[in-house]
Design a protein around this motif. Structure first.
Motif, PDB file in Angstrom:
ATOM      1  N   VAL A  87       0.837  -1.199   0.000  1.00 56.91           N
ATOM      2  CA  VAL A  87       0.000   0.000   0.000  1.00 56.91           C
ATOM      3  C   VAL A  87       0.872   1.250   0.000  1.00 56.91           C
ATOM      4  CG1 VAL A  87      -1.684   1.325   1.329  1.00 56.91           C
ATOM      5  CG2 VAL A  87      -1.953  -1.149   1.089  1.00 56.91           C
ATOM      6  N   ALA A  90       2.406   1.706  -3.450  1.00 55.99           N
ATOM      7  CA  ALA A  90       1.408   2.139  -4.425  1.00 55.99           C
ATOM      8  C   ALA A  90       1.080   3.623  -4.278  1.00 55.99           C
ATOM      9  CB  ALA A  90       0.145   1.299  -4.275  1.00 55.99           C
ATOM     10  N   SER A  91       1.121   4.133  -3.051  1.00 57.69           N
ATOM     11  CA  SER A  91       0.772   5.539  -2.826  1.00 57.69           C
ATOM     12  C   SER A  91       1.943   6.486  -3.055  1.00 57.69           C
ATOM     13  CB  SER A  91       0.236   5.710  -1.399  1.00 57.69           C
ATOM     14  OG  SER A  91       1.210   5.326  -0.447  1.00 57.69           O
ATOM     15  N   PRO A  96       3.336   1.822 -11.716  1.00 56.10           N
ATOM     16  CA  PRO A  96       2.906   0.594 -11.028  1.00 56.10           C
ATOM     17  C   PRO A  96       3.956  -0.510 -11.040  1.00 56.10           C
ATOM     18  CG  PRO A  96       1.753   0.852 -13.117  1.00 56.10           C
ATOM     19  CD  PRO A  96       2.489   2.126 -12.881  1.00 56.10           C
ATOM     20  N   ALA A 128      -1.645  -5.452  -3.575  1.00 56.38           N
ATOM     21  CA  ALA A 128      -1.836  -4.090  -3.072  1.00 56.38           C
ATOM     22  C   ALA A 128      -1.494  -3.050  -4.128  1.00 56.38           C
ATOM     23  CB  ALA A 128      -0.984  -3.870  -1.823  1.00 56.38           C
ATOM     24  N   VAL A 129      -0.536  -3.380  -5.007  1.00 56.64           N
ATOM     25  CA  VAL A 129      -0.114  -2.424  -6.028  1.00 56.64           C
ATOM     26  C   VAL A 129      -0.922  -2.581  -7.313  1.00 56.64           C
ATOM     27  CG1 VAL A 129       1.826  -1.643  -7.442  1.00 56.64           C
ATOM     28  CG2 VAL A 129       2.219  -2.353  -5.078  1.00 56.64           C
ATOM     29  N   ARG A 136      -6.939  -0.273  -4.529  1.00 58.09           N
ATOM     30  CA  ARG A 136      -6.195   0.943  -4.210  1.00 58.09           C
ATOM     31  C   ARG A 136      -7.070   1.947  -3.475  1.00 58.09           C
ATOM     32  NH1 ARG A 136      -1.740   2.453  -8.698  1.00 58.09           N
ATOM     33  NH2 ARG A 136      -1.174   3.778  -6.923  1.00 58.09           N
TER      34      ARG A 136
END
Length: 386
Positions: A87, A90-91, A96, A128-129, A136
């Motif tokens: 997470v 990803a943020s 990606p 998560a990604v 997401r």
């Protein structure tokens, strides 16, 4: 061509058909229970109910429950750590694929540092990604639901199923004596420090518990000793006038038999003289509560036996006996050394071809026989002419 193709196949240890069915049934039950409970808890399709990495976790928890990668902290810690890392990546990272690769690398490093390495957790980090807008959008909520919830429910299913079907989970290390001395089978051959040094030289993660690996090597070592021993068998050294006890005999009766006959173990047999277990002095000391009237069954053990059997115990020999696998009269004395060491017992019942009790053999019987055999083997060498 066959030799070339064989290089692509793993060398797995032999597994019975029963164990294969047990693993498959466990994974079926575990995933089904996890999915049903999660669906009942969510009550809608707005949130993910079950994530794909749980399938890989089920393979470990039910097919190889003894693996260090399948232990409770491995699945809970590994999946939660991987989800947090995924997470975060990803943020923070727009691309990606860069985020996915960073998530996997960092997750592995953290899992190894925290001793919770769990291969399916790599898929958790990727999910998560790359799991899509729905995943997401959950943000760090993805860590609690569905990752932590799925992991916890699957772990509970593994705890129940494995133990109810005869597989100790979490994996238990064999308990040795609580003294500074090593176990008796560790005082010959290689030392624990030798194994640690070899593992350090090997410098790779092995999918086997270190204590299990040591036990395997010890068993190999004892089997080699047994093969080198001579022709003395259990039949030659066993005691034939065996004092046994019925499974429904009171604890006081078992104690009276031990004292009266000055023995240290009582085979527990049914009416057909078939061995059900063995009661030793240690069983009476550890599993019974004592007062002025003698041994009795304490409340703690009563509750535990009631939970295991589904009925109340009666305070009899069957309630404190230890499980035991009898040996045959033709078993070589060298192999008997291995069996006594593996069972952690000083006595083993001997049964005939019909499964009925015919004798009992102890370490006291075994030691003089091995010493006599060793002396006989040395005698010709000492008397041989130069």
């Amino acid at each position: 061509m066959r030799l070339f193709l064989s290089r692509f196949l793993p060398e797995l240890s032999p597994v019975s058909r029963r164990e294969r069915l047990r693993a498959a049934a466990g994974a079926l039950v575990g995933i089904l229970a996890t999915g049903l409970v999660c669906r009942a808890a969510v009550g809608s399709e707005a949130l993910p109910i079950l994530i794909a990495p749980m399938g890989a976790s089920a393979v470990l928890l039910f097919a190889v429950p003894a693996s260090p990668l399948a232990q409770p902290w491995s699945i809970l810690g590994g999946n939660v750590v991987a989800a947090l890392v995924g997470v975060t990546a990803a943020s923070w990272i727009p691309d990606p694929f860069v985020a996915a690769s960073c998530a996997i690398g960092v997750a592995i490093a953290l899992m190894m540092a925290l001793r919770c390495l769990h291969p399916p957790s790599g898929a958790v980090a990727l999910t998560a990604v790359l799991g899509g807008p729905g995943i997401r959008a959950l943000g760090y909520g993805f860590v609690l639901w569905p990752v932590a919830a799925n992991s916890l429910l699957l772990l509970i299913a593994a705890l129940l199923f494995n133990n109810l079907t005869g597989r100790a989970y979490p994996h238990q290390r064999l308990a040795g004596p609580r003294t500074a001395d090593p176990p008796s089978d560790a005082r010959v051959g290689f030392r624990a420090a030798d194994l640690d040094a070899a593992l350090e030289d090997f410098d790779q993660v092995l999918d086997v518990d270190r204590s299990d690996l040591e036990q395997i090597l010890r068993r190999v070592q004892m089997r080699v000793y047994g093969r080198r021993s001579g022709s003395i068998t259990c039949a030659a050294i066993m005691s034939r006038d065996v004092i046994a006890v019925a499974p429904d005999a009171p604890l006081g009766e078992a104690l009276r038999l031990l004292r009266h006959h000055r023995i240290k173990a009582l085979p527990v047999t049914d009416e057909g003289a078939r061995v059900l277990g063995i009661v030793t002095q240690t069983d009476l000391l550890d599993k019974a509560a004592w007062d002025r009237a003698g041994p009795r069954l304490g409340w703690g053990r009563r509750l535990r036996l009631t939970a295991e059997r589904g009925r109340a115990p009666h305070g009899c020999a069957a309630d404190i006996m230890s499980p035991v696998e009898p040996v045959r009269p033709d078993m070589p004395a060298g192999e008997l050394v291995l069996r006594l060491s593996e069972a952690g017992l000083h006595h083993l019942p001997v049964v005939g071809a019909d499964g009925r009790l015919v004798g009992i053999v102890s370490q006291t019987d075994l030691i003089p026989a091995l010493l006599a055999e060793a002396g006989a083997a040395r005698a010709p060498a000492q008397t041989a002419p130069a």
